[in-house]
Design an enzyme around this catalytic site. Structure first.
Site, PDB file in Angstrom:
ATOM      1  N   ARG A  82      50.156  62.698  74.033  1.00  0.00           N
ATOM      2  CA  ARG A  82      49.033  62.542  73.114  1.00  0.00           C
ATOM      3  C   ARG A  82      48.866  61.292  72.984  1.00  0.00           C
ATOM      4  NH1 ARG A  82      50.097  61.962  66.787  1.00  0.00           N
ATOM      5  NH2 ARG A  82      47.978  62.385  65.949  1.00  0.00           N
ATOM      6  N   HIS A 126      43.051  57.356  65.141  1.00  0.00           N
ATOM      7  CA  HIS A 126      44.163  56.975  64.685  1.00  0.00           C
ATOM      8  C   HIS A 126      44.073  55.528  64.191  1.00  0.00           C
ATOM      9  CE1 HIS A 126      48.694  57.921  65.442  1.00  0.00           C
ATOM     10  NE2 HIS A 126      48.748  56.883  64.436  1.00  0.00           N
ATOM     11  N   GLU A 171      46.581  61.879  60.286  1.00  0.00           N
ATOM     12  CA  GLU A 171      46.849  61.693  59.025  1.00  0.00           C
ATOM     13  C   GLU A 171      45.803  61.020  57.869  1.00  0.00           C
ATOM     14  OE1 GLU A 171      50.520  59.235  59.252  1.00  0.00           O
ATOM     15  OE2 GLU A 171      51.728  60.714  60.332  1.00  0.00           O
ATOM     16  N   ASN A 300      52.865  66.092  61.620  1.00  0.00           N
ATOM     17  CA  ASN A 300      53.709  64.856  61.691  1.00  0.00           C
ATOM     18  C   ASN A 300      54.851  65.094  60.628  1.00  0.00           C
ATOM     19  OD1 ASN A 300      51.972  64.009  63.847  1.00  0.00           O
ATOM     20  ND2 ASN A 300      51.194  62.235  62.720  1.00  0.00           N
ATOM     21  N   TYR A 302      58.236  63.229  59.042  1.00  0.00           N
ATOM     22  CA  TYR A 302      59.384  62.362  59.156  1.00  0.00           C
ATOM     23  C   TYR A 302      60.542  62.667  58.117  1.00  0.00           C
ATOM     24  CZ  TYR A 302      56.541  59.736  62.597  1.00  0.00           C
ATOM     25  OH  TYR A 302      55.857  59.543  63.664  1.00  0.00           O
ATOM     26  N   GLU A 350      54.065  64.642  65.819  1.00  0.00           N
ATOM     27  CA  GLU A 350      54.953  63.234  65.682  1.00  0.00           C
ATOM     28  C   GLU A 350      56.487  63.771  65.081  1.00  0.00           C
ATOM     29  OE1 GLU A 350      53.293  59.892  63.686  1.00  0.00           O
ATOM     30  OE2 GLU A 350      51.275  60.250  65.182  1.00  0.00           O
TER      31      GLU A 350
HETATM   32  C1  FCB Z   1      53.095  57.792  61.316  1.00  0.00           C
HETATM   33  C2  FCB Z   1      51.745  57.366  62.437  1.00  0.00           C
HETATM   34  C3  FCB Z   1      52.358  56.613  63.358  1.00  0.00           C
HETATM   35  C4  FCB Z   1      53.498  56.022  63.341  1.00  0.00           C
HETATM   36  C5  FCB Z   1      54.619  56.751  62.479  1.00  0.00           C
HETATM   37  C6  FCB Z   1      55.972  55.942  62.582  1.00  0.00           C
HETATM   38  O1  FCB Z   1      52.400  57.946  59.877  1.00  0.00           O
HETATM   39  O2  FCB Z   1      50.859  58.268  62.589  1.00  0.00           O
HETATM   40  O3  FCB Z   1      51.386  55.902  64.073  1.00  0.00           O
HETATM   41  O4  FCB Z   1      53.133  54.563  62.644  1.00  0.00           O
HETATM   42  O5  FCB Z   1      53.955  57.151  61.320  1.00  0.00           O
END
Ligand code: FCB
Length: 443
Positions: A82, A126, A171, A300, A302, A350
């Site tokens: 990607r 992006h 995002e 995405n 985290y 992600e």
């Molecule tokens: C996300 C972004 C990516 C990177 C990660 C850590 O929010 O999409 O570009 O910065 O965080």
């Protein structure tokens, strides 16, 4: 030319394993071949904007080292890469015809990937808006959505014979909130109503782009968007915290999901906004455009946030950026998405972590923390799959250490180390672990 998986074997589609990057964070060569400035080129020059005062003028020099990087990707055993396309590279200034030299880079990248047996997965936006479009009003300005759709058509015309899956925007919440409300990302504005207008126009731009690409498609493509999603939890027995969590979940998650999947904004979020004197600039017909069918939702992930009445509380294990490590939240999130938005194929576009890497003399990093993080999140996806979530893939953020936006080069997310002085790439322990995980699933 044909898609690598033009004739898939009978049975369910194979689970995709991938790695992800974005143009501005790795390419460098910001003045090459007719590329004009993006809002991030401008923002990195604002004193104090970037934690380490750096720019992305060189970054990982991927623009010049692309073939070597594709070989690296293929060596990991992933089937999907990607990447994002730089708007000011392929359409300098954000208007007008395609720049042959700019699109030529992505044309070669796609061919190189396919030659190595790796499927390209394109993200169109992006975060690197052409500066001229910001000067004309940026995402708070409705016209930017139409400019984005025109740009999408240009890229689609050039690459759709070989690229099957298209993500419009990465995002939108971050673009709107960090860029236009908090001012910690480009273009660095602090104007909440403008940020909410940006959110609507990003979604509109997504819808217009998908319409334009669907109309131009001559074969089955899949279209989607990537959202940054996470559960928003409240500390127990605290009504004010529960209300704060509802609000934050509404603004961060449901605003986007409901608009995209159901074609309407959630009533409670619109009411919250009205209380703050903000109305979204919705024109007749917009919501049908925003809410047209999605073939795939990129997630995405985290971390989950936990709130008390005063704000976020962070406890337990944290990554190098102070982000909580909450793998079980990924299982919960995927199950919630399957429950609340059924019928929507999900791909983790992600997932990853920054940790303080300590390279040895050869540049090798024994990043057991990152390897364990990835393993825990792959296990979390497995748990969601076992409970019926429709998850079709998992991509690690990131292939390479890279320019981490407002932080600069400090936080390292790569499973491959980059020595920014020599541009040498060295697989970290996490890259080896990821290769084993993938090989294990295929055998
Ligand atoms: C996300 C972004 C990516 C990177 C990660 C850590 O929010 O999409 O570009 O910065 O965080």
């Amino acid at each position: 030319m044909s898609f690598r998986n033009d004739s898939p074997p009978a049975g369910p589609a194979p689970f995709r394993w991938g790695v992800a990057t974005s143009a501005f964070q790795i390419e460098g060569a910001t003045g090459a071949d007719g590329r004009t400035a993006s809002i991030w080129d401008t923002f990195t020059r604002r004193p104090g904007a970037i934690g380490d005062g750096s720019t992305a003028d060189t970054a990982c020099d991927h623009y010049r080292r692309m073939p070597q990087d594709v070989a690296l990707i293929a060596g990991l055993g992933v089937d999907t890469y990607r990447f994002s396309v730089s708007w000011p590279r392929v359409q300098p200034g954000g208007r007008g015809p395609v720049n042959p030299a700019g699109i030529g880079f992505y044309d070669r990248l796609v061919d190189e990937l396919l030659a190595h047996g790796v499927d390209p997965w394109v993200t169109l936006y992006h975060w690197d808006l052409p500066q001229e479009l910001e000067d004309a009003g940026g995402w708070p300005h409705r016209d930017t959505a139409y400019r984005f759709a025109d740009y999408a058509e240009l890229v689609f015309a050039a690459l759709s014979d070989r690229v099957e899956v298209w993500t419009t925007i990465n995002e939108p919440w971050c673009v709107a909130t960090y860029g236009y409300a908090d001012g910690i990302h480009a273009p660095g504005r602090q104007d909440f109503p403008a940020a909410m207008a940006a959110a609507h126009h990003l979604l509109l731009g997504h819808g217009l782009a998908v319409s334009a690409m669907r109309a131009a498609a001559t074969r089955p493509h899949r279209f989607g968007i990537t959202l940054n999603l996470g559960n928003v939890l409240a500390v127990p027995d605290d009504e004010a915290a529960a209300e704060a969590a509802r609000c934050a979940d509404g603004l961060n998650n449901r605003l986007y999901l409901d608009a995209l999947v159901h074609g309407r904004y959630p009533a409670d979020v619109l009411a919250d906004l009205a209380e703050r004197g903000v109305a979204l600039p919705i024109a007749d017909g917009d919501m049908a455009v925003v809410g047209q069918p999605l073939d795939v939702l990129g997630v995405n992930y985290y971390f989950d946030a936990t709130l008390n009445a005063a704000g976020e509380v962070r406890t337990g294990p944290l990554t190098g950026l102070g982000w909580p490590v909450t793998p079980s939240g990924l299982t919960e999130l995927l199950l919630r998405l399957s429950r609340d938005y059924p019928g929507l194929p999900l791909v983790i576009t992600e997932n990853g972590a920054a940790f303080t890497d300590e390279p040895d003399a050869d540049g090798y990093v024994e990043d057991t923390g990152r390897a364990a993080f990835l393993q825990a999140h792959v296990d979390a996806v497995d748990a969601a799959l076992a409970q019926g979530a429709d998850v079709r893939g998992y991509f690690v953020w990131s292939l390479l250490d890279n320019f981490e936006w407002g932080h600069g080069y400090g936080p390292r997310f790569g499973i491959v180390r980059v020595d920014y002085t020599t541009q040498q790439r060295t697989l970290k322990a996490s890259a080896h672990r990821y290769r084993e995980i993938i090989a294990g699933r295929r055998s």
